[in-house]
Write a protein that holds these residues in place. Structure first.
Motif, PDB file in Angstrom:
ATOM      1  N   ALA A 165       0.850  -1.192   0.000  1.00  0.00           N
ATOM      2  CA  ALA A 165       0.000   0.000   0.000  1.00  0.00           C
ATOM      3  C   ALA A 165       0.879   1.233   0.000  1.00  0.00           C
ATOM      4  O   ALA A 165       2.081   1.170   0.248  1.00  0.00           O
ATOM      5  CB  ALA A 165      -0.940   0.003   1.214  1.00  0.00           C
ATOM      6  N   SER A 166       0.241   2.352  -0.276  1.00  0.00           N
ATOM      7  CA  SER A 166       0.934   3.634  -0.233  1.00  0.00           C
ATOM      8  C   SER A 166      -0.025   4.631   0.419  1.00  0.00           C
ATOM      9  O   SER A 166      -0.521   4.389   1.512  1.00  0.00           O
ATOM     10  CB  SER A 166       1.349   4.050  -1.650  1.00  0.00           C
ATOM     11  OG  SER A 166       1.975   5.310  -1.646  1.00  0.00           O
ATOM     12  N   GLY A 216      -3.180   3.818   2.652  1.00  0.00           N
ATOM     13  CA  GLY A 216      -3.069   2.399   2.959  1.00  0.00           C
ATOM     14  C   GLY A 216      -3.217   2.048   4.425  1.00  0.00           C
ATOM     15  O   GLY A 216      -3.606   0.929   4.757  1.00  0.00           O
ATOM     16  N   ILE A 217      -2.899   2.982   5.321  1.00  0.00           N
ATOM     17  CA  ILE A 217      -2.983   2.658   6.750  1.00  0.00           C
ATOM     18  C   ILE A 217      -4.428   2.382   7.155  1.00  0.00           C
ATOM     19  O   ILE A 217      -4.718   1.405   7.856  1.00  0.00           O
ATOM     20  CB  ILE A 217      -2.384   3.804   7.589  1.00  0.00           C
ATOM     21  CG1 ILE A 217      -0.868   3.907   7.339  1.00  0.00           C
ATOM     22  CG2 ILE A 217      -2.667   3.603   9.064  1.00  0.00           C
ATOM     23  CD1 ILE A 217      -0.200   5.019   8.105  1.00  0.00           C
ATOM     24  N   PHE A 233       3.459  -6.496   5.737  1.00  0.00           N
ATOM     25  CA  PHE A 233       2.874  -5.238   5.255  1.00  0.00           C
ATOM     26  C   PHE A 233       3.987  -4.352   4.714  1.00  0.00           C
ATOM     27  O   PHE A 233       4.910  -3.982   5.446  1.00  0.00           O
ATOM     28  CB  PHE A 233       2.125  -4.534   6.386  1.00  0.00           C
ATOM     29  CG  PHE A 233       1.392  -3.287   5.946  1.00  0.00           C
ATOM     30  CD1 PHE A 233       0.658  -3.263   4.777  1.00  0.00           C
ATOM     31  CD2 PHE A 233       1.441  -2.123   6.714  1.00  0.00           C
ATOM     32  CE1 PHE A 233      -0.020  -2.129   4.381  1.00  0.00           C
ATOM     33  CE2 PHE A 233       0.764  -0.985   6.326  1.00  0.00           C
ATOM     34  CZ  PHE A 233       0.029  -0.986   5.147  1.00  0.00           C
ATOM     35  N   LEU A 284       4.721  -0.761   3.079  1.00  0.00           N
ATOM     36  CA  LEU A 284       4.130   0.567   2.928  1.00  0.00           C
ATOM     37  C   LEU A 284       5.218   1.560   2.536  1.00  0.00           C
ATOM     38  O   LEU A 284       6.357   1.457   2.983  1.00  0.00           O
ATOM     39  CB  LEU A 284       3.472   1.000   4.243  1.00  0.00           C
ATOM     40  CG  LEU A 284       2.746   2.349   4.257  1.00  0.00           C
ATOM     41  CD1 LEU A 284       1.486   2.290   3.405  1.00  0.00           C
ATOM     42  CD2 LEU A 284       2.377   2.747   5.682  1.00  0.00           C
ATOM     43  N   HIS A 285       4.858   2.521   1.675  1.00  0.00           N
ATOM     44  CA  HIS A 285       5.794   3.592   1.334  1.00  0.00           C
ATOM     45  C   HIS A 285       5.883   4.546   2.528  1.00  0.00           C
ATOM     46  O   HIS A 285       4.940   5.290   2.814  1.00  0.00           O
ATOM     47  CB  HIS A 285       5.304   4.355   0.099  1.00  0.00           C
ATOM     48  CG  HIS A 285       5.390   3.558  -1.156  1.00  0.00           C
ATOM     49  ND1 HIS A 285       5.297   4.107  -2.404  1.00  0.00           N
ATOM     50  CD2 HIS A 285       5.589   2.238  -1.367  1.00  0.00           C
ATOM     51  CE1 HIS A 285       5.424   3.175  -3.319  1.00  0.00           C
ATOM     52  NE2 HIS A 285       5.585   2.026  -2.702  1.00  0.00           N
ATOM     53  N   SER A 297       8.873   5.052  12.408  1.00  0.00           N
ATOM     54  CA  SER A 297       7.537   4.480  12.263  1.00  0.00           C
ATOM     55  C   SER A 297       7.026   3.921  13.585  1.00  0.00           C
ATOM     56  O   SER A 297       7.766   3.281  14.332  1.00  0.00           O
ATOM     57  CB  SER A 297       7.552   3.375  11.210  1.00  0.00           C
ATOM     58  OG  SER A 297       6.302   2.732  11.158  1.00  0.00           O
ATOM     59  N   GLY A 299      -3.327   3.474  -2.890  1.00  0.00           N
ATOM     60  CA  GLY A 299      -2.019   4.087  -3.136  1.00  0.00           C
ATOM     61  C   GLY A 299      -1.978   4.756  -4.490  1.00  0.00           C
ATOM     62  O   GLY A 299      -2.832   4.526  -5.353  1.00  0.00           O
ATOM     63  N   GLU A 348       3.721  10.614  -1.761  1.00  0.00           N
ATOM     64  CA  GLU A 348       3.319   9.347  -1.158  1.00  0.00           C
ATOM     65  C   GLU A 348       3.814   9.255   0.287  1.00  0.00           C
ATOM     66  O   GLU A 348       3.080   8.830   1.181  1.00  0.00           O
ATOM     67  CB  GLU A 348       3.887   8.186  -1.973  1.00  0.00           C
ATOM     68  CG  GLU A 348       3.245   8.039  -3.353  1.00  0.00           C
ATOM     69  CD  GLU A 348       3.871   6.908  -4.127  1.00  0.00           C
ATOM     70  OE1 GLU A 348       4.771   6.236  -3.580  1.00  0.00           O
ATOM     71  OE2 GLU A 348       3.470   6.688  -5.277  1.00  0.00           O
ATOM     72  N   THR A 355       1.555   9.101   3.669  1.00  0.00           N
ATOM     73  CA  THR A 355       1.704   8.034   4.663  1.00  0.00           C
ATOM     74  C   THR A 355       1.990   8.605   6.044  1.00  0.00           C
ATOM     75  O   THR A 355       1.413   8.184   7.051  1.00  0.00           O
ATOM     76  CB  THR A 355       2.839   7.096   4.242  1.00  0.00           C
ATOM     77  OG1 THR A 355       2.561   6.596   2.936  1.00  0.00           O
ATOM     78  CG2 THR A 355       2.973   5.943   5.215  1.00  0.00           C
TER      79      THR A 355
END
Length: 978
Positions: free
Chosen positions: A38-39, A42-43, A63, A65-66, A73, A154, A726, A730
């Motif tokens: 996902a991007s 996506g969360i 998972f 993710l960008h 994180s 994304g 992106e 995020t």
């Protein structure tokens, strides 16, 4: 012929995945590995997915993710609060455990090597940052048909190529419904590529994963040999249906491939038995097509296994080009070309090598496949933006053109490649090939079919041609006709032997489908139009000879009998009027066309002498401009040829030498004038065109340089902005999640402060009020606007002596302080000062709280008064009094005791009662009574004891001390003996 499944490009990727469970090892492997990419947006989508997942499925979830590379994180902590699955941030070398979720850390690529997670720094990648594609490729290479790929919300198209790898390996593929995604680009890109099995909302994806987890385990690779070599009745029925719909006989494909692909389609169709699936196939032609497409494994990419292409460029292609005579073409055949990435890659390598060697031999690349759909995609040559990870920037600029949605192969490279439908197992091959690249096709065919195809390649190659196979393929028993040139990359050369194998080719089982824009052959019937037929007869029989030409003098249409005026010339075929006019007409026609173009009016010329069959004929010429509506200059011209009337008259009049001479002189003058006009027109036209060309070339060159520079800058800026966007999205989502949590924590703290009965004030390090609760507001007469003001500026209802000094001491020592202060109305408070510490133990102010101790203060004063009163009574009584501890030590004695028994406090206090005065007070019965006072809460009176010449009466009582301790009070009275 099947479509290829390209081999793994990295030596570190193993060939087989482990079994789902091992009996000799305590470590339990997951049943499936689910990669989720996902991007932007996506969360939220992933949170919805994991909230709907059951706690135990036996699957492992990863998972990708960008993430912002510079931002730490907190996703693992956020997701852990939403699921019962164990969530942890991935670390290098981690083993994958069932029912665990691993989250990619920032600024990292993540892969699977030897079944373990491997982390790479972002700088170790090449091209655009595409972590989802890379992870899906390594996941599918290791876990094969037990890998599952999921694409959520994304931007851009990261993950599309990775999903192709997952599906090519036999795994399942999911994409979030674009209408449900905040940013639909990534799901839409994956769906448009045609590799997605399920398009669902995140919650539905979770439900489907739970269903798949309960599905019977797919066949592991190592059990391939257990399958029968011949199809059973059910499989044969499936083959017949596929043959009817696709024209492809799958009966010679390896049973393991067939079994896994059929099982995969059964999982997608939610069918558990083969009999039910066959019935489903009979009723659904769309499912038949889907199964056929699954069996035609379609996984390829540009320069897959780059080392092979480098070897071809260094060792094979230069040799091929050097030994070719000038003008002789290089011929290459790519069977199973899929969507065209490999033939285009070979074309790029050939062009690069030809430039290095300064050779200009024609290049012909024949690319074939059994699927019309993939052939059409290959012809268009349009590919997604994600190819930037496979193609260098220099090659992108030279061989690709930027278009909507990605890149298109440049026309000069597309013109080198000829795409056609061909079944390698049935159709005749090409011939006189210099190179055949058939990588990862034979591995899916039975040995009997391989033995049929390899001699076909030998037949198709020139006597010194080369054959390239996949890393898991070989020529097998045909070492007598092929020489191994490179063992690592499976490059063979045709041996100069006369091999007359048996070649059997059958007519195609499929019908040739018309291409785009073409109509199938057929007979068209139209209604007869008598007027149109009459016009045709008149125009064909009586109209003058006429041709319709365009601005370049190319003939568009013939009218009438034009054979007397134009004729084809020898050499290359041409319909240009200037090349077809008979001798004598060219200058006149060219001059008339130029005048008609310039004046935009009909022009004519009479008595033009034309040479025909060795004699002269006179012709009248008319040129009429044909101008379409709303067009300033004519683009078409009608050139009309008529036999001159003067020529007819001249034939009827008697001939005389004088008239003949005058006529010739007049003709020569006229021809000279025509020539002058033609030359003048040609010179003017040439000068005008040269000026226009020079100006146009300069403008184009300047504009091209500017556009190229601007395009490069915009491309770079766009990629950077897209990547940054992106990452920011995020980060924003993560911050929003944090804000929600912080808001919840803030609400909790506010409720705690508001419901605490103690006044609480929070001060900054510079003694400004940061926050206070309603109790403090009421007690100290604070108002909301006091927040931010220095505490020293406020007039509080309670006086705090040396408050700033006390707070300064707390700030310096980080130690809490407590002191008593008196407020208005005579009330007393305990002031507590404690350091305000952040999570990382950094001082950020002082917390001040007040505890009302007025009642406690009054109680203590009252107790003090009682204590003084009791002391006075104790010392005033005439009886001797002793206060004993529970272990019968003397804690205190009054003055009457010291005076009566002539002793001192030093001899009494702290000593045992029964040892006083050399043990005179010891009596076993008295000792027993004293020992029973406290445990049994008893007392005794008038115990008589003889001390010297004194007879004493002893009374004992249990009393409660000030601090709650139990003690014994002894009263001693005496009488003189008579």
């Amino acid at each position: 012929m099947i479509r290829k499944h390209a081999s793994n490009g990295k030596k570190t990727v193993p060939k087989k995945a482990p079994e789902a469970a091992t009996s000799d090892n305590d470590f339990r492997h997951p049943s499936y590995v689910v990669g989720i990419g996902a991007s932007a947006g996506g969360i939220e989508a992933f949170s919805e997915l994991i909230e709907a997942l059951p706690g135990e499925t036996g699957m492992t979830y990863i998972f990708i993710l960008h993430l912002d590379p510079t931002h730490e994180s907190m996703l693992s902590q956020i997701f852990q609060r939403k699921t019962a699955i164990t969530v942890q941030e991935a670390q290098d070398g981690m083993r994958l455990e069932p029912d665990n979720l691993y989250v990619i850390p920032p600024n990292r690529y993540m892969t699977i090597i030897d079944g373990k997670l491997s982390l790479l720094s972002r700088e170790q990648g090449s091209g655009k940052f595409m972590p989802i594609d890379l992870f899906f490729k390594t996941m599918s290479a290791w876990w094969k048909n037990r890998s599952i790929g999921v694409i959520l919300s994304g931007t851009a198209n990261d993950g599309t190529l990775g999903l192709k790898e997952v599906k090519g390996a036999g795994g399942l593929t999911f994409a979030q419904d674009p209408t449900n995604a905040h940013y639909p680009d990534m799901p839409e890109s994956a769906i448009q590529s045609g590799v997605v099995d399920f398009v669902l909302t995140p919650a539905r994806i979770a439900q489907e994963l739970a269903r798949v987890a309960k599905y019977p385990m797919l066949l592991p690779d190592e059990q391939d040999q257990e399958l029968p070599s011949k199809p059973d009745a059910d499989t044969a029925a499936i083959f017949r249906m596929l043959l009817a719909i696709s024209g492809i006989d799958f009966s010679s494909y390896k049973p393991s491939t067939i079994h896994r692909r059929i099982t995969r389609r059964m999982m997608v169709a939610r069918i558990e038995t083969l009999t039910a699936y066959i019935n489903f196939l009979k009723k659904n032609t769309s499912e038949q097509e889907a199964l056929a497409n699954d069996l035609l494994i379609n996984v390829t990419s540009f320069f897959r296994d780059p080392e092979i292409f480098e070897t071809l460029k260094e060792k094979i292609l230069p040799d091929l080009l050097r030994r070719k005579p000038a003008g002789s073409p290089i011929r290459v055949w790519v069977p199973g070309c899929s969507t065209g990435e490999e033939p285009y890659s070979l074309g790029i390598c050939l062009l690069e090598v030809a430039d290095e060697l300064s050779l200009r031999n024609p290049i012909q690349i024949f690319a074939t496949d059994v699927s019309d759909q993939t052939i059409e995609r290959a012809r268009t040559g349009i590919y997604p933006e994600s190819i930037t990870n496979e193609v260098s920037k220099e090659r992108l600029n030279r061989f690709f053109i930027r278009c909507e949605g990605g890149y298109q192969i440049s026309k000069n490279l597309r013109d080198l490649c000829i795409f056609a439908r061909q079944d390698l197992t049935r159709d005749p091959p090409f011939s006189r090939m210099d190179l055949i690249s058939c990588r990862n096709v034979l591995i899916y065919l039975m040995p009997a079919l391989q033995k049929k195809i390899l001699p076909t390649f030998h037949y198709a190659l020139n006597h010194d041609g080369f054959l390239v196979l996949g890393s898991s393929e070989s020529t097998g028993g045909f070492g007598n006709i092929f020489t191994l040139m490179d063992r690592r990359f499976k490059i063979y050369q045709k041996k100069a032997v006369d091999y007359r194998g048996k070649h059997e080719f059958q007519p195609p089982l499929y019908e040739e489908r018309p291409g785009p824009g073409k109509k199938p052959a057929g007979t068209l019937t139209t209604e007869f139009d008598v007027q149109r037929e009459a016009d045709r007869i008149i125009l064909g029989s009586y109209a003058p000879a006429t041709v319709l030409i365009n601005d370049q003098m190319d003939i568009i249409q013939f009218r009438g009998k034009t054979g007397s005026f134009i004729e084809p010339v020898s050499g290359a075929a041409s319909l240009n009027l200037a090349k077809m006019l008979r001798e004598g007409l060219l200058l006149a026609v060219h001059s008339l066309v130029a005048r008609a173009r310039k004046q935009n009016l009909p022009v004519h010329q009479r008595d033009v002498v034309m040479q025909m069959d060795g004699s002269e004929r006179r012709v009248d010429l008319d040129v009429v401009p044909v101008r379409p509506p709303n067009v300033a200059k004519p683009r078409y011209f009608l050139v009309v040829f008529r036999e001159s009337l003067s020529a007819v008259v001249a034939r009827e009049e008697p001939k005389s030498d004088r008239k003949r001479e005058q006529r010739q002189i007049e003709h020569l003058r006229h021809e000279l004038q025509t020539t002058r006009e033609y030359l003048q027109s040609a010179l003017e036209e040439k000068e005008s065109m040269n000026e226009e060309f020079r100006a146009a070339v300069e403008e184009i060159q300047s504009g091209n340089e500017e556009l190229q520079s601007t395009n490069e800058e915009l491309e770079t800026a766009k990629e950077e902005l897209q990547s940054t966007n992106e990452e920011l999205i995020t980060v924003n989502e993560e911050l929003q999640t944090r804000n929600m949590e912080l808001s919840q924590v803030n609400n909790d703290l506010l409720n705690v402060l508001n419901n605490v009965s103690l006044p609480v004030i929070m001060l900054s390090t510079d003694l400004r009020i940061r926050r206070f609760n309603p109790t403090a507001e009421k007690l100290l007469n604070l108002i909301p606007s006091d927040v931010g003001r220095p505490l020293s500026d406020l007039r509080l209802s309670t006086t705090f002596p040396d408050l700033e000094g006390q707070i300064g001491s707390v700030v310096e020592t980080l130690e809490a302080r407590e002191l008593e202060v008196q407020g208005g109305g005579g009330r007393w408070f305990q002031l507590r000062l404690r350091p305000y510490l952040t999570v990382d133990r950094r001082l950020d102010g002082v917390v001040m709280s007040l505890v009302d101790i007025s009642e406690m203060k009054q109680s203590m004063e009252h107790m003090q008064e009682q204590h003084l009163f009791m002391d006075a009574v104790f010392e005033t009584l005439r009886e001797s009094l002793l206060l004993l501890t529970p272990d019968l030590k003397v804690e205190r004695a009054n003055r009457a005791y010291y005076e009566r028994f002539h002793t001192t406090p030093q001899e009494t206090t702290g000593n045992y009662f029964y040892k006083l005065q050399q043990g005179q007070w010891y009596d076993p019965q008295l000792r027993r009574l004293l020992d029973e006072v406290l445990p049994e809460k008893s007392s005794f009176d008038n115990f008589i004891m003889q001390i010297g010449n004194r007879r004493v009466l002893i009374n004992g009582r249990r009393i409660q001390g000030a601090e709650g301790a139990e003690k014994i009070l002894i009263a001693i009275d005496e009488e003189q003996l008579s």
